[in-house]
Write an enzyme that holds these catalytic residues in place. Sequence first.
Site, PDB file in Angstrom:
ATOM      1  N   CYS A  34       0.797  -1.233   0.000  1.00  0.00           N
ATOM      2  CA  CYS A  34       0.000   0.000   0.000  1.00  0.00           C
ATOM      3  C   CYS A  34       0.826   1.279   0.000  1.00  0.00           C
ATOM      4  O   CYS A  34       0.733   2.081  -0.921  1.00  0.00           O
ATOM      5  CB  CYS A  34      -0.916   0.011   1.218  1.00  0.00           C
ATOM      6  SG  CYS A  34      -2.145  -1.283   1.147  1.00  0.00           S
TER       7      CYS A  34
HETATM    8  N1  NAD Z   1      -2.890  -5.910   1.838  1.00  0.00           N
HETATM    9  C1  NAD Z   1      -3.269  -4.835   2.486  1.00  0.00           C
HETATM   10  O1  NAD Z   1      -2.841  -4.599   3.620  1.00  0.00           O
HETATM   11  C2  NAD Z   1      -4.239  -3.842   1.886  1.00  0.00           C
HETATM   12  C3  NAD Z   1      -4.803  -2.863   2.721  1.00  0.00           C
HETATM   13  C4  NAD Z   1      -5.716  -1.969   2.171  1.00  0.00           C
HETATM   14  C5  NAD Z   1      -6.001  -2.018   0.817  1.00  0.00           C
HETATM   15  N2  NAD Z   1      -5.417  -2.964   0.014  1.00  0.00           N
HETATM   16  C6  NAD Z   1      -5.803  -2.971  -1.407  1.00  0.00           C
HETATM   17  O2  NAD Z   1      -6.708  -4.063  -1.608  1.00  0.00           O
HETATM   18  C7  NAD Z   1      -6.515  -4.618  -2.908  1.00  0.00           C
HETATM   19  C8  NAD Z   1      -6.199  -6.105  -2.791  1.00  0.00           C
HETATM   20  O3  NAD Z   1      -4.973  -6.247  -2.067  1.00  0.00           O
HETATM   21  P1  NAD Z   1      -4.500  -7.612  -1.413  1.00  0.00           P
HETATM   22  O4  NAD Z   1      -3.363  -7.270  -0.530  1.00  0.00           O
HETATM   23  O5  NAD Z   1      -5.668  -8.347  -0.858  1.00  0.00           O
HETATM   24  O6  NAD Z   1      -3.960  -8.376  -2.706  1.00  0.00           O
HETATM   25  P2  NAD Z   1      -3.601  -9.917  -2.807  1.00  0.00           P
HETATM   26  O7  NAD Z   1      -2.614 -10.040  -3.909  1.00  0.00           O
HETATM   27  O8  NAD Z   1      -3.290 -10.482  -1.464  1.00  0.00           O
HETATM   28  O9  NAD Z   1      -4.988 -10.582  -3.267  1.00  0.00           O
HETATM   29  C9  NAD Z   1      -5.589 -10.335  -4.487  1.00  0.00           C
HETATM   30  C10 NAD Z   1      -6.228 -11.630  -4.965  1.00  0.00           C
HETATM   31  O10 NAD Z   1      -6.898 -11.355  -6.189  1.00  0.00           O
HETATM   32  C11 NAD Z   1      -6.723 -12.468  -7.053  1.00  0.00           C
HETATM   33  N3  NAD Z   1      -6.974 -12.007  -8.410  1.00  0.00           N
HETATM   34  C12 NAD Z   1      -6.158 -11.309  -9.233  1.00  0.00           C
HETATM   35  N4  NAD Z   1      -6.791 -11.010 -10.377  1.00  0.00           N
HETATM   36  C13 NAD Z   1      -8.037 -11.523 -10.267  1.00  0.00           C
HETATM   37  C14 NAD Z   1      -9.166 -11.526 -11.116  1.00  0.00           C
HETATM   38  N5  NAD Z   1      -9.153 -10.922 -12.299  1.00  0.00           N
HETATM   39  N6  NAD Z   1     -10.281 -12.162 -10.699  1.00  0.00           N
HETATM   40  C15 NAD Z   1     -10.315 -12.792  -9.485  1.00  0.00           C
HETATM   41  N7  NAD Z   1      -9.274 -12.798  -8.641  1.00  0.00           N
HETATM   42  C16 NAD Z   1      -8.159 -12.168  -9.028  1.00  0.00           C
HETATM   43  C17 NAD Z   1      -5.320 -12.937  -6.768  1.00  0.00           C
HETATM   44  O11 NAD Z   1      -5.118 -14.265  -7.151  1.00  0.00           O
HETATM   45  C18 NAD Z   1      -5.232 -12.738  -5.249  1.00  0.00           C
HETATM   46  O12 NAD Z   1      -5.613 -13.891  -4.537  1.00  0.00           O
HETATM   47  C19 NAD Z   1      -5.409  -3.798  -3.558  1.00  0.00           C
HETATM   48  O13 NAD Z   1      -5.977  -2.761  -4.280  1.00  0.00           O
HETATM   49  C20 NAD Z   1      -4.662  -3.230  -2.365  1.00  0.00           C
HETATM   50  O14 NAD Z   1      -3.999  -2.033  -2.672  1.00  0.00           O
HETATM   51  C21 NAD Z   1      -4.556  -3.889   0.534  1.00  0.00           C
END
Ligand code: NAD
Length: 436
Positions: A274
């Site tokens: 992030c």
């Molecule tokens: N990790 C954090 O602490 C956090 C905190 C706040 C916001 N975010 C935001 O949340 C969002 C997700 O982050 P995350 O950390 O959970 O990511 P992540 O990589 O852990 O998880 C994303 C998931 O989406 C799946 N994926 C990718 N493309 C896909 C598609 N087209 N259809 C279905 N599934 C798909 C991936 O396989 C993965 O399992 C991002 O925008 C991130 O910036 C993350």
Amino acid sequence: MSALVELERKIQARSAVIGVVGLGYVGLPLALSFARAGFRVIGIDVAQAKVADVNAGRSYIADVDSAEVRAEVDAGRFRATSDYGELAEADCINVCVPTPLTKTKDPDVSFIVSAVEALCQTLRPGQLIVLGSTTYPGTTHELYRPLLERSELQIGEDFSLAFAPERIDPANKTFAISQVPKVVGGETARCTELAARMFEAVFDKVVPVSSSEAAEMVKLLENTFRMINVGLANEIAMICDRLDLDVWEVIEAAATKPYGFMKFVPGPGLGGHCIPVDPNYLAWKLRTLNFNARFIELASDVNQAMPGWVVDRIARSLNRDRLAVNGSRILLLGVAYKADVADARESPALDILVDLEALGAEVNYHDAWVPELRSEERSYRSIELSDETLRSQDMVVITTDHSRVDYARVCELAKRVFDTRNATRPLGPLDHVERL
Ligand SMILES: NC(=O)c1ccc[n+]([C@@H]2O[C@H](COP(=O)([O-])OP(=O)(O)OC[C@H]3O[C@@H](n4cnc5c(N)ncnc54)[C@H](O)[C@@H]3O)[C@@H](O)[C@H]2O)c1
């Protein structure tokens, strides 16, 4: 009864089916929250291994116990699939897929676009779509809405669309997901209202804002605020080094002020999904409007210089003992981007490792959370933190302050320690331990 009135009734009765697209750090805990609240949840992920794990009741996220997943799967409330077609059944769909940067540090919206293109195939009256992935202001309105409106369904009348930023903080045990207020901004007032109804079922407090753009901007303000303040703490570390002052002592004393000061600490550089990424989404959007986001650029410059500055401090420290980086044995302790997580995305430890290797050091790492680490060139494996390993290093660098490490033992056995996280503070001043 109109489709959206029926949706509201279903949410209130908890008979609405919830879809969660992307079962990662954000999506899996969110899906479980809805399942625990009594909703039936369909999780979608393109990663077959995650789908198989969920359906077998296994968690792959450190903050989530397998028992929690198993309980909801066994109760028939939670199921994962890679088949987007199953979302025809879902009434409310939360999109939580990645929003990384391209190599040129521009937003990579390919994941959120492919998700919404798939959702268009099953869009029907009475559905609510909520984008939760962090993104630039205007994404929901300019990118999602036109694609969904191709269906000729009326937004705010047939279906709803909103943005609700995710505020999860991995490894934070102080706040449960439900205790962190949920901000929601819809494309219409009705869209905001329906998204708020859905989140009220699992969050203690929901904060509606006037538009999807405002909700997108809230998230970017939060993360930009953090990134800039960490940048300031990092520059203060460099300033204190020049002034021969202990930056940690200065920050701790400043933090005793009960108002007007908020504590941020320096470190080896920004990491994680992030803080190093999200402000670039805002800066990119502003470049399209001929506005230069100067605070973001300045803080990015300072933060990006930190791994190099740490390498420089390590070189200076070895130099004092007539040692060169070239040929020195250096152990990095911790490569995750922060304490007690298994996530090494954007971790500054990797930059430090690669830079030290380029200078000729023999570098290894130990991190019980991260057994393997990849650079663009090669992959590395965590080595055991044995007494022999600690004794044989010219320098041990504490790059992540995981709580399971015995720092007293590290300092007792290692010849030299460079501590970028202040993890050795409780041990007091030690001649062979240098702190950032
Ligand atoms: N990790 C954090 O602490 C956090 C905190 C706040 C916001 N975010 C935001 O949340 C969002 C997700 O982050 P995350 O950390 O959970 O990511 P992540 O990589 O852990 O998880 C994303 C998931 O989406 C799946 N994926 C990718 N493309 C896909 C598609 N087209 N259809 C279905 N599934 C798909 C991936 O396989 C993965 O399992 C991002 O925008 C991130 O910036 C993350």
